[in-house]
Design an enzyme around this catalytic site. Structure first.
Site, short mmCIF file in Angstrom:
data_model
loop_
_atom_site.label_atom_id
_atom_site.label_comp_id
_atom_site.label_asym_id
_atom_site.label_seq_id
_atom_site.Cartn_x
_atom_site.Cartn_y
_atom_site.Cartn_z
N ASP A 1 0.84 -1.20 0.00
CA ASP A 1 0.00 0.00 0.00
C ASP A 1 0.88 1.26 0.00
OD1 ASP A 1 -2.39 1.42 0.11
OD2 ASP A 1 -2.37 1.51 2.30
N HIS A 2 0.57 2.20 -0.89
CA HIS A 2 1.31 3.47 -0.97
C HIS A 2 2.83 3.30 -0.99
CE1 HIS A 2 -2.10 6.19 -0.81
NE2 HIS A 2 -2.63 5.37 0.09
N ASP B 1 2.82 5.01 -5.55
CA ASP B 1 2.09 6.25 -5.27
C ASP B 1 3.01 7.45 -5.42
OD1 ASP B 1 0.57 8.35 -4.51
OD2 ASP B 1 0.34 7.74 -2.42
N GLU C 1 -1.72 6.02 -8.52
CA GLU C 1 -2.74 7.01 -8.12
C GLU C 1 -2.57 8.27 -8.94
OE1 GLU C 1 -3.50 7.35 -3.88
OE2 GLU C 1 -3.65 9.54 -4.04
N HIS D 1 -7.97 10.44 3.17
CA HIS D 1 -7.47 9.45 4.13
C HIS D 1 -7.72 9.88 5.57
CE1 HIS D 1 -4.71 8.48 0.65
NE2 HIS D 1 -5.14 7.27 0.99
N GLY D 2 -8.05 8.91 6.43
CA GLY D 2 -8.15 9.21 7.86
C GLY D 2 -9.57 9.53 8.30
N GLY E 1 -9.33 6.01 1.07
CA GLY E 1 -9.95 6.90 2.05
C GLY E 1 -11.45 6.69 2.16
N THR F 1 -9.19 3.38 8.62
CA THR F 1 -9.66 4.08 9.83
C THR F 1 -10.90 3.43 10.45
OG1 THR F 1 -8.76 6.11 8.91
CG2 THR F 1 -10.31 6.36 10.72
ZN LIG Z 1 -4.59 5.33 0.46
#
Ligand SMILES: [Zn+2]
Length: 294
Positions: free
Chosen positions: A86-87, A109, A139, A188-189, A225, A249
């Site tokens: 991821d990322h 990313d 992305e 995100h978050g 996200g 999250t």
């Molecule tokens: Zn992400």
């Protein structure tokens, strides 16, 4: 069964659903994610931030040991499992996560870089990954941080901006990426109290149609996200062209709530992974991938 993410997402794109991609950071998360997928007979993507792994348990203290265990765990799952970086932040990290992490997919990313640099760096990762049959996610447009939003604020005024459909076509053609994370209204978050994200489904429809036409097949798209997004919007987006939904999250919050609700009774780690699993059992049917294992 361990599969590449391309195999999984091409199928999801044709059939019009999305695969859950929970962030996993230790063996309890992995076990909970696979158990939820097996219970619903759904394919699943384990999204790993190898750069953030810490000694939450013995295995994750060493990425090599974690990768080896992860691959073994995925191979023995009753449902199709993909392991995705991821990322991924750099070419060096991509090599490390391919060799040590057991990944069947990596994410390049570079979305915060200018377009041309994003193209050049992503293409390098695609060349590397495709030489060993590993898929690549990239992305375009920038999915920023939810904490930067204020109630009533428009999405494009925050730390995020929408993906441009013409650029998406050019990007995919020039890089050869297998799926693309697009920016359509999430971040995100955790959003501040009172901010409810609204997905721009018009942009999603335009990007999907443009890519399908340019590539000549149903091209898979990814949503980052997703936490905090109303379920009806997520459900629509997954039926309209989103084929992988990253979730982090909401899983963490569900795990913490389970622990707090116990009033101090029971094992904290078992409770947390139970909360994590229950949230996935709730969300996989929203994405439409329950019963889609093969
Ligand atoms: Zn992400």
């Amino acid at each position: 069964m361990l599969v590449t993410m391309k195999e999984m997402l091409d199928r999801a794109s044709i059939e019009g659903y999305a695969v859950a991609a929970p962030n996993v950071g230790n063996s309890l998360d992995v076990d909970a994610a696979i158990a939820a997928a097996e219970q619903l007979n759904a394919p699943i993507i384990l999204d790993v931030r190898f750069e953030n792994l810490g000694p939450a348990d013995k295995r994750t203290a060493d990425p090599r040991q974690f990768g080896e265990w992860l691959r073994h765990r995925a191979e023995h799952a009753k449902v199709p499992v993909a392991i995705n970086e991821d990322h991924g932040p750099s070419y060096k990290a991509a090599v490390r996560n391919l060799v040590w992490g057991g990944c069947t997919s990596i994410m390049a990313d570079r979305s915060s870089l200018p377009f041309e640099e994003n193209v050049a760096e992503t293409a390098k990762c695609v060349e590397l990954a495709h030489s060993v049959d590993v898929s690549v996610e990239a992305e375009l447009g920038h999915v920023g941080q939810a904490a930067t939003f204020k109630p009533g604020q428009a999405y494009e005024e925050g730390d995020s901006f929408y993906t441009n459909p013409d650029e998406a076509v050019e990007f995919v053609k020039r890089t050869g990426v297998d799926c693309l994370a697009i920016s359509i209204g999430t971040a995100h978050g955790k959003y501040p109290e009172g901010y409810v994200p609204k997905l721009n489904l018009d942009i999603l429809t335009t990007i999907k149609a443009a890519l399908n036409e340019a590539m000549g097949y149903s091209y898979p798209l990814v949503l980052h996200g997703s936490s905090g997004t109303p379920k009806d919007q997520l459900k629509l987006a997954c039926s309209m062209g989103i084929n992988k939904v990253n979730i982090n999250t909401d899983l963490t919050i569900a795990a913490m709530e389970k622990v707090l609700q116990s009033g101090g009774k029971g094992n904290v780690w078992s409770l947390a992974s139970q909360g994590f699993k229950e949230k996935l059992l709730e969300m996989i049917p929203v994405y439409g991938s329950d019963g889609k294992a093969w």
